[in-house]
Design a protein around this motif. Structure first.
Motif, PDB file in Angstrom:
ATOM      1  N   LEU A 195       9.465  63.192  41.637  1.00 49.60           N
ATOM      2  CA  LEU A 195       8.367  63.593  42.945  1.00 49.60           C
ATOM      3  C   LEU A 195       8.837  62.985  44.029  1.00 49.60           C
ATOM      4  O   LEU A 195       8.298  63.211  45.240  1.00 49.60           O
ATOM      5  N   THR A 196       9.358  61.945  43.806  1.00 47.14           N
ATOM      6  CA  THR A 196       9.284  61.069  44.890  1.00 47.14           C
ATOM      7  C   THR A 196      10.581  61.015  45.918  1.00 47.14           C
ATOM      8  O   THR A 196      10.651  60.784  46.952  1.00 47.14           O
ATOM      9  N   GLY A 197      11.741  62.006  45.416  1.00 47.08           N
ATOM     10  CA  GLY A 197      12.829  62.236  45.663  1.00 47.08           C
ATOM     11  C   GLY A 197      13.762  61.130  45.722  1.00 47.08           C
ATOM     12  O   GLY A 197      15.311  60.951  45.961  1.00 47.08           O
ATOM     13  N   ILE A 198      13.488  59.678  45.682  1.00 49.25           N
ATOM     14  CA  ILE A 198      14.631  58.900  45.153  1.00 49.25           C
ATOM     15  C   ILE A 198      14.838  58.575  43.866  1.00 49.25           C
ATOM     16  O   ILE A 198      14.275  58.482  42.394  1.00 49.25           O
ATOM     17  N   ALA A 199      16.036  58.527  44.182  1.00 47.50           N
ATOM     18  CA  ALA A 199      17.220  58.799  42.863  1.00 47.50           C
ATOM     19  C   ALA A 199      16.614  59.554  41.931  1.00 47.50           C
ATOM     20  O   ALA A 199      16.786  59.419  40.523  1.00 47.50           O
ATOM     21  N   PRO A 200      16.896  60.688  41.916  1.00 46.60           N
ATOM     22  CA  PRO A 200      16.556  61.949  41.575  1.00 46.60           C
ATOM     23  C   PRO A 200      17.318  62.046  39.576  1.00 46.60           C
ATOM     24  O   PRO A 200      17.174  62.320  38.704  1.00 46.60           O
ATOM     25  N   TRP A 201      18.374  61.660  40.325  1.00 45.38           N
ATOM     26  CA  TRP A 201      19.219  61.171  38.757  1.00 45.38           C
ATOM     27  C   TRP A 201      19.025  60.635  37.755  1.00 45.38           C
ATOM     28  O   TRP A 201      19.737  60.629  36.181  1.00 45.38           O
ATOM     29  N   LEU A 202      17.918  59.877  38.412  1.00 43.04           N
ATOM     30  CA  LEU A 202      17.233  58.943  36.944  1.00 43.04           C
ATOM     31  C   LEU A 202      16.670  59.652  35.958  1.00 43.04           C
ATOM     32  O   LEU A 202      16.200  59.454  34.422  1.00 43.04           O
ATOM     33  N   ALA A 203      16.136  60.991  36.679  1.00 39.80           N
ATOM     34  CA  ALA A 203      15.189  62.086  35.428  1.00 39.80           C
ATOM     35  C   ALA A 203      16.781  62.562  34.253  1.00 39.80           C
ATOM     36  O   ALA A 203      15.564  62.730  33.527  1.00 39.80           O
ATOM     37  N   ILE A 204      17.966  62.902  35.025  1.00 41.89           N
ATOM     38  CA  ILE A 204      18.868  62.962  34.106  1.00 41.89           C
ATOM     39  C   ILE A 204      19.164  62.212  32.581  1.00 41.89           C
ATOM     40  O   ILE A 204      18.576  62.423  31.588  1.00 41.89           O
ATOM     41  N   ALA A 205      18.989  60.577  33.949  1.00 41.93           N
ATOM     42  CA  ALA A 205      18.892  59.627  32.438  1.00 41.93           C
ATOM     43  C   ALA A 205      17.718  59.262  31.200  1.00 41.93           C
ATOM     44  O   ALA A 205      18.413  59.072  29.962  1.00 41.93           O
ATOM     45  N   ALA A 206      17.035  59.433  32.191  1.00 41.88           N
ATOM     46  CA  ALA A 206      15.505  59.716  31.172  1.00 41.88           C
ATOM     47  C   ALA A 206      15.523  60.483  30.528  1.00 41.88           C
ATOM     48  O   ALA A 206      14.880  60.313  29.039  1.00 41.88           O
ATOM     49  N   ALA A 207      15.849  61.335  30.495  1.00 42.25           N
ATOM     50  CA  ALA A 207      16.140  62.860  29.296  1.00 42.25           C
ATOM     51  C   ALA A 207      16.885  63.125  28.461  1.00 42.25           C
ATOM     52  O   ALA A 207      16.712  62.642  27.124  1.00 42.25           O
ATOM     53  N   VAL A 208      18.234  62.270  28.832  1.00 42.74           N
ATOM     54  CA  VAL A 208      19.232  61.859  27.749  1.00 42.74           C
ATOM     55  C   VAL A 208      19.186  61.034  27.276  1.00 42.74           C
ATOM     56  O   VAL A 208      18.926  60.883  25.761  1.00 42.74           O
ATOM     57  N   GLY A 209      18.056  59.547  27.235  1.00 36.90           N
ATOM     58  CA  GLY A 209      17.475  58.525  26.679  1.00 36.90           C
ATOM     59  C   GLY A 209      16.555  59.052  25.735  1.00 36.90           C
ATOM     60  O   GLY A 209      16.804  58.804  24.687  1.00 36.90           O
ATOM     61  N   LEU A 210      15.469  59.797  25.760  1.00 42.62           N
ATOM     62  CA  LEU A 210      14.744  60.772  24.827  1.00 42.62           C
ATOM     63  C   LEU A 210      15.929  61.399  23.871  1.00 42.62           C
ATOM     64  O   LEU A 210      14.901  61.024  23.349  1.00 42.62           O
ATOM     65  N   VAL A 211      16.286  62.398  24.844  1.00 44.87           N
ATOM     66  CA  VAL A 211      17.705  63.200  23.050  1.00 44.87           C
ATOM     67  C   VAL A 211      18.111  61.796  22.532  1.00 44.87           C
ATOM     68  O   VAL A 211      18.163  62.334  21.294  1.00 44.87           O
ATOM     69  N   LEU A 212      18.627  60.327  22.957  1.00 47.73           N
ATOM     70  CA  LEU A 212      19.051  59.716  21.911  1.00 47.73           C
ATOM     71  C   LEU A 212      18.005  59.107  21.253  1.00 47.73           C
ATOM     72  O   LEU A 212      18.443  58.857  20.011  1.00 47.73           O
ATOM     73  N   ILE A 213      16.583  58.641  21.558  1.00 44.88           N
ATOM     74  CA  ILE A 213      15.760  58.839  21.094  1.00 44.88           C
ATOM     75  C   ILE A 213      15.074  59.291  19.622  1.00 44.88           C
ATOM     76  O   ILE A 213      15.117  59.098  18.205  1.00 44.88           O
ATOM     77  N   GLN A 214      15.599  60.661  19.911  1.00 49.14           N
ATOM     78  CA  GLN A 214      14.692  61.911  18.985  1.00 49.14           C
ATOM     79  C   GLN A 214      16.147  60.968  17.150  1.00 49.14           C
ATOM     80  O   GLN A 214      15.811  62.438  16.493  1.00 49.14           O
ATOM     81  N   VAL A 215      17.608  61.542  18.391  1.00 48.05           N
ATOM     82  CA  VAL A 215      18.616  61.545  17.035  1.00 48.05           C
ATOM     83  C   VAL A 215      17.705  60.016  16.429  1.00 48.05           C
ATOM     84  O   VAL A 215      18.236  60.518  15.232  1.00 48.05           O
ATOM     85  N   GLY A 216      18.065  58.588  16.626  1.00 49.17           N
ATOM     86  CA  GLY A 216      17.851  57.894  16.040  1.00 49.17           C
ATOM     87  C   GLY A 216      16.079  58.164  15.211  1.00 49.17           C
ATOM     88  O   GLY A 216      16.420  57.904  14.100  1.00 49.17           O
TER      89      GLY A 216
END
Length: 121
Positions: A65-86
């Motif tokens: 949304l802010t355009g600041i470090a948009p790659w963090l959205a991918i990292a957040a999504a991967v983190g949420l994948v890991l939470i669901q694996v757990g």
């Protein structure tokens, strides 16, 4: 692809803000009826999981949304994948195979958000 990302990210963010927020602020007794696993996990760990879920929700929305470090959205999504694996592992260890459908849906949605997020890079 941008529209698809925003739909998936918004739905995930709403879910994780709600579920994570509950884990952060509610007592074990209040969480127990909705999340039976909290009786076997120390409350500080439940709070950490909730905090990670809330941060993941923010990470899905704020960076693109802010355009600041948009790659963090991918990292957040991967983190949420890991939470669901757990989460899936916890439910299976408790013999709750009938409830892992939600974990699988959330895992797939977070994986889709990670994949859709790569269109910005």
């Amino acid at each position: 692809m941008d529209v698809a990302y925003w739909i998936v990210a918004a739905l995930l963010a709403l879910f994780y803000l709600y579920a994570g927020g509950k884990k952060v602020v509610q007592s074990q007794e209040r969480l127990q009826p909705m999340m039976g696993w909290v009786d076997r996990v120390p409350m500080p760990l439940v709070r950490v999981i909730g905090t990670l879920e809330v941060l993941g929700a923010a990470g899905l929305i704020l960076p693109p949304l802010t355009g600041i470090a948009p790659w963090l959205a991918i990292a957040a999504a991967v983190g949420l994948v890991l939470i669901q694996v757990g989460g899936t592992a916890v439910h299976l260890s408790r013999g709750e195979a009938q409830v892992i459908w939600l974990n699988i849906v959330l895992l797939l949605a977070a994986a889709a958000a990670a994949w859709l997020g790569t269109t910005w890079l």
